[in-house]
Design a protein around this motif. Structure first.
Motif, PDB file in Angstrom:
ATOM      1  N   VAL A  69       0.803  -1.043   0.129  1.00 14.99           N
ATOM      2  CA  VAL A  69      -0.169   0.039   0.052  1.00 14.99           C
ATOM      3  C   VAL A  69       0.851   1.135   0.025  1.00 14.99           C
ATOM      4  O   VAL A  69       1.738   1.524   0.858  1.00 14.99           O
ATOM      5  CB  VAL A  69      -0.910  -0.036   1.162  1.00 14.99           C
ATOM      6  N   PRO A  70       0.787   2.187  -0.877  1.00 17.03           N
ATOM      7  CA  PRO A  70       1.451   3.513  -1.156  1.00 17.03           C
ATOM      8  C   PRO A  70       1.128   4.301   0.204  1.00 17.03           C
ATOM      9  O   PRO A  70      -0.166   4.142   0.754  1.00 17.03           O
ATOM     10  CB  PRO A  70       0.886   4.226  -2.272  1.00 17.03           C
ATOM     11  N   ASP A  71       1.980   5.316   0.581  1.00 14.40           N
ATOM     12  CA  ASP A  71       1.652   6.112   1.895  1.00 14.40           C
ATOM     13  C   ASP A  71       0.830   7.146   1.403  1.00 14.40           C
ATOM     14  O   ASP A  71       0.018   8.111   2.070  1.00 14.40           O
ATOM     15  CB  ASP A  71       2.945   6.314   2.553  1.00 14.40           C
ATOM     16  N   SER A  72       1.128   7.577   0.129  1.00 14.47           N
ATOM     17  CA  SER A  72       0.298   8.595  -0.479  1.00 14.47           C
ATOM     18  C   SER A  72       0.093   8.602  -2.048  1.00 14.47           C
ATOM     19  O   SER A  72       0.607   7.517  -2.558  1.00 14.47           O
ATOM     20  CB  SER A  72       1.014   9.913   0.126  1.00 14.47           C
ATOM     21  N   ARG A  73      -0.589   9.327  -2.373  1.00  9.48           N
ATOM     22  CA  ARG A  73      -0.780   9.592  -4.061  1.00  9.48           C
ATOM     23  C   ARG A  73       0.279  10.061  -4.747  1.00  9.48           C
ATOM     24  O   ARG A  73       0.049  10.455  -5.907  1.00  9.48           O
ATOM     25  CB  ARG A  73      -2.131   9.975  -4.429  1.00  9.48           C
ATOM     26  N   THR A  74       1.374  10.642  -4.070  1.00  9.06           N
ATOM     27  CA  THR A  74       2.266  11.490  -4.842  1.00  9.06           C
ATOM     28  C   THR A  74       3.341  10.618  -5.736  1.00  9.06           C
ATOM     29  O   THR A  74       4.098  11.150  -6.423  1.00  9.06           O
ATOM     30  CB  THR A  74       3.098  11.831  -3.895  1.00  9.06           C
ATOM     31  N   TYR A  75       3.213   9.302  -5.641  1.00 12.34           N
ATOM     32  CA  TYR A  75       4.028   8.326  -6.393  1.00 12.34           C
ATOM     33  C   TYR A  75       3.274   7.773  -7.564  1.00 12.34           C
ATOM     34  O   TYR A  75       2.032   7.704  -7.644  1.00 12.34           O
ATOM     35  CB  TYR A  75       4.453   7.368  -5.538  1.00 12.34           C
ATOM     36  N   PRO A  76       4.016   7.726  -8.715  1.00  9.21           N
ATOM     37  CA  PRO A  76       3.457   7.495 -10.080  1.00  9.21           C
ATOM     38  C   PRO A  76       2.724   6.060  -9.982  1.00  9.21           C
ATOM     39  O   PRO A  76       1.813   6.151 -11.087  1.00  9.21           O
ATOM     40  CB  PRO A  76       4.664   7.514 -10.993  1.00  9.21           C
ATOM     41  N   ASP A  77       3.112   5.128  -9.405  1.00  8.77           N
ATOM     42  CA  ASP A  77       2.449   3.847  -9.524  1.00  8.77           C
ATOM     43  C   ASP A  77       1.412   3.664  -8.306  1.00  8.77           C
ATOM     44  O   ASP A  77       1.284   2.527  -8.068  1.00  8.77           O
ATOM     45  CB  ASP A  77       3.419   2.866  -9.665  1.00  8.77           C
ATOM     46  N   SER A  78       1.157   4.755  -7.665  1.00 12.22           N
ATOM     47  CA  SER A  78       0.193   4.687  -6.470  1.00 12.22           C
ATOM     48  C   SER A  78      -1.090   3.855  -6.889  1.00 12.22           C
ATOM     49  O   SER A  78      -1.619   3.266  -6.158  1.00 12.22           O
ATOM     50  CB  SER A  78      -0.092   5.633  -5.849  1.00 12.22           C
ATOM     51  N   THR A  79      -1.765   4.499  -8.061  1.00 12.23           N
ATOM     52  CA  THR A  79      -2.974   3.710  -8.437  1.00 12.23           C
ATOM     53  C   THR A  79      -2.818   2.284  -8.926  1.00 12.23           C
ATOM     54  O   THR A  79      -3.742   1.649  -8.354  1.00 12.23           O
ATOM     55  CB  THR A  79      -3.549   4.505  -9.781  1.00 12.23           C
ATOM     56  N   ASP A  80      -1.722   1.866  -9.454  1.00 13.88           N
ATOM     57  CA  ASP A  80      -1.648   0.633  -9.868  1.00 13.88           C
ATOM     58  C   ASP A  80      -1.428  -0.382  -8.485  1.00 13.88           C
ATOM     59  O   ASP A  80      -2.047  -1.518  -8.227  1.00 13.88           O
ATOM     60  CB  ASP A  80      -0.484   0.365 -10.418  1.00 13.88           C
ATOM     61  N   LEU A  81      -0.740   0.171  -7.542  1.00 16.69           N
ATOM     62  CA  LEU A  81      -0.582  -0.569  -6.236  1.00 16.69           C
ATOM     63  C   LEU A  81      -1.911  -0.679  -5.503  1.00 16.69           C
ATOM     64  O   LEU A  81      -2.180  -1.969  -4.776  1.00 16.69           O
ATOM     65  CB  LEU A  81       0.326   0.068  -5.459  1.00 16.69           C
ATOM     66  N   VAL A  82      -2.764   0.414  -5.589  1.00 13.03           N
ATOM     67  CA  VAL A  82      -3.808   0.222  -4.960  1.00 13.03           C
ATOM     68  C   VAL A  82      -4.779  -0.667  -5.606  1.00 13.03           C
ATOM     69  O   VAL A  82      -5.733  -1.429  -4.955  1.00 13.03           O
ATOM     70  CB  VAL A  82      -4.788   1.593  -4.729  1.00 13.03           C
ATOM     71  N   ALA A  83      -4.785  -0.802  -6.910  1.00 14.40           N
ATOM     72  CA  ALA A  83      -5.688  -1.569  -7.556  1.00 14.40           C
ATOM     73  C   ALA A  83      -5.315  -3.170  -7.296  1.00 14.40           C
ATOM     74  O   ALA A  83      -6.086  -3.924  -7.083  1.00 14.40           O
ATOM     75  CB  ALA A  83      -5.419  -1.646  -9.204  1.00 14.40           C
TER      76      ALA A  83
END
Length: 409
Positions: A69-83
């Motif tokens: 789980v990313p700690d925030s949405r500031t990282y480019p692959d955060s959406t992919d990790l959440v998915a």
């Protein structure tokens, strides 16, 4: 071979597929994972965190569910990790995965019910324990919903339809062995239409704290007036009865409330409310308080408009009993009343013409505020032709009930 018919099971919420990954706040996902006992692995600080379910280290645990789980949405692959995390939750065998997806799909306040009882041996006993837990939890939530309509020591049938409607969006998880249950009340937001369940959760928390304090005071001092001020906090006969239903047959009940992470705590409430517990030793005090609430609740003077649906009297003249469907003036669906000869005749003529009647009286707590005492001043009410036709149609559809008795219900 004949197999006995199983009793109908209460509906359970279906685990949603989860919201679109780009709408999920990683901080909310992490808060929900921590709330449900998932373990964060690795360093405390960093752009990502890895989470494993509570039973991942248990002997014999199967599979290796792990969420990044990313700690925030500031990282480019955060959406992919959440998915990927949502997909893993949908396929996870962890019981809490369903609850986490539910809370992500719609912001919900969670209420956890823990009933201290032994694990039932027979399936029938387990089913009965689950029904008792579900029924008691819903009765307690209904008492809280009644408190949102107004404070009273005994509500009876008043406001019950509105209170039931407030629980329409209630979701319930599995009642494991009749010992644990999680219920979810959606929190209304601008993007989520429907009633706001938070009014019920806040009313429940206030009432539980007040009931706990009043119970402790009466048990410690013997003060029989301990429950009088608790009415203003939402304590009522319905609430004391529901607590008793949950506690009976167990060593106690513990209720814990968690606010929706996406909404945060409401103003004036702690971020982490203290759990509330009741034990069998509290039951005599709660029963006494409930009986006193019924006895002391005063009658309510009303001026109501209603449709006569049933009539009966013993002789061709004299007073008679009527049943009325309320249109306005009282927060109950139906009442019964005894009318003198003149008022009974007027009510009968209005009934045959398909007209409502207006009358005055006092709603009495005996029977749950379903009985009108000192009924008087009966008068027919003029309505437009369309409404009169509708009332006449309803009369003709229920003509068999016209001469039935107005017995207690």
């Amino acid at each position: 071979m004949h197999r006995p018919t199983e009793p109908s099971r209460p509906p359970r919420h279906t685990p949603p597929g989860g919201p679109p990954p780009d709408t999920v706040d990683p901080a909310v996902l992490a808060a929900l994972l921590a709330r449900h006992g998932w373990r964060r692995r690795g360093a405390a600080a960093g752009p990502y965190s890895r989470w494993t379910p509570p039973d991942a280290t248990a002997p014999g645990a199967r599979g290796h569910t792990s969420l990044l789980v990313p700690d925030s949405r500031t990282y480019p692959d955060s959406t992919d990790l959440v998915a990927e995390a949502l997909t893993a939750l949908r396929h996870s065998a962890a019981p809490s995965a369903r609850d986490i997806l539910t809370a992500l799909h719609t912001p919900v306040d969670e209420i956890h019910w823990q009933r201290d009882t032994t694990e039932p041996d027979a399936p029938a006993a387990a089913w009965a324990a689950q029904e008792q837990l579900r029924g008691g939890a819903r009765a307690l939530l209904l008492a809280a919903a009644l408190a949102t309509r107004g404070t009273a020591g005994y509500h009876g049938a008043r406001h019950r339809r509105h209170a039931e409607a407030a629980l329409d969006r209630l979701l319930a998880g599995a009642a494991a062995g009749g010992r644990e249950l999680t219920t979810f009340l959606p929190v209304g937001t601008g993007a989520a239409p429907g009633p706001d369940g938070r009014q019920v959760t806040t009313a429940l928390l206030r009432a539980l704290y007040a009931a706990r304090d009043a119970t402790d005071r009466q048990r410690a001092t013997g003060a029989h007036d301990a429950f009088e001020p608790a009415v203003e906090a939402g304590v009522c006969q319905e609430l004391t009865e529901a607590i008793g239903k949950l506690v009976r047959g167990s060593a106690g009940i513990r209720i814990t409330l968690h606010w929706a992470p996406a909404a945060g705590p409401p103003e004036g409430f702690a971020a982490h409310p203290v759990p509330v517990a009741f034990t069998p030793g509290d039951l005599p005090v709660l029963r006494e308080a409930g009986a006193r609430y019924i006895r002391d609740e005063p009658p309510v003077p009303v001026h109501l408009t209603a449709v006569v649906v049933r009539m009966r009297r013993e002789d061709q003249s004299g007073p008679g009993a009527v049943r009325l469907r309320i249109l306005a003036g009282a927060d109950v669906p139906q009442i019964r009343a005894t009318l003198d000869e003149d008022d009974y005749r007027i009510a009968g003529h209005a009934h045959l013409l398909g007209l409502p009647v207006r009358m005055s009286g006092r709603l009495e707590s005996r029977g749950g505020f379903r009985r009108l005492a000192d009924a008087r001043d009966v008068m027919p009410v003029r309505v437009d032709d369309g409404e009169r036709d509708r009332l006449l149609k309803s009369l003709h559809e229920n003509i068999d009930f016209f001469e039935e008795a107005c017995g207690d219900e």
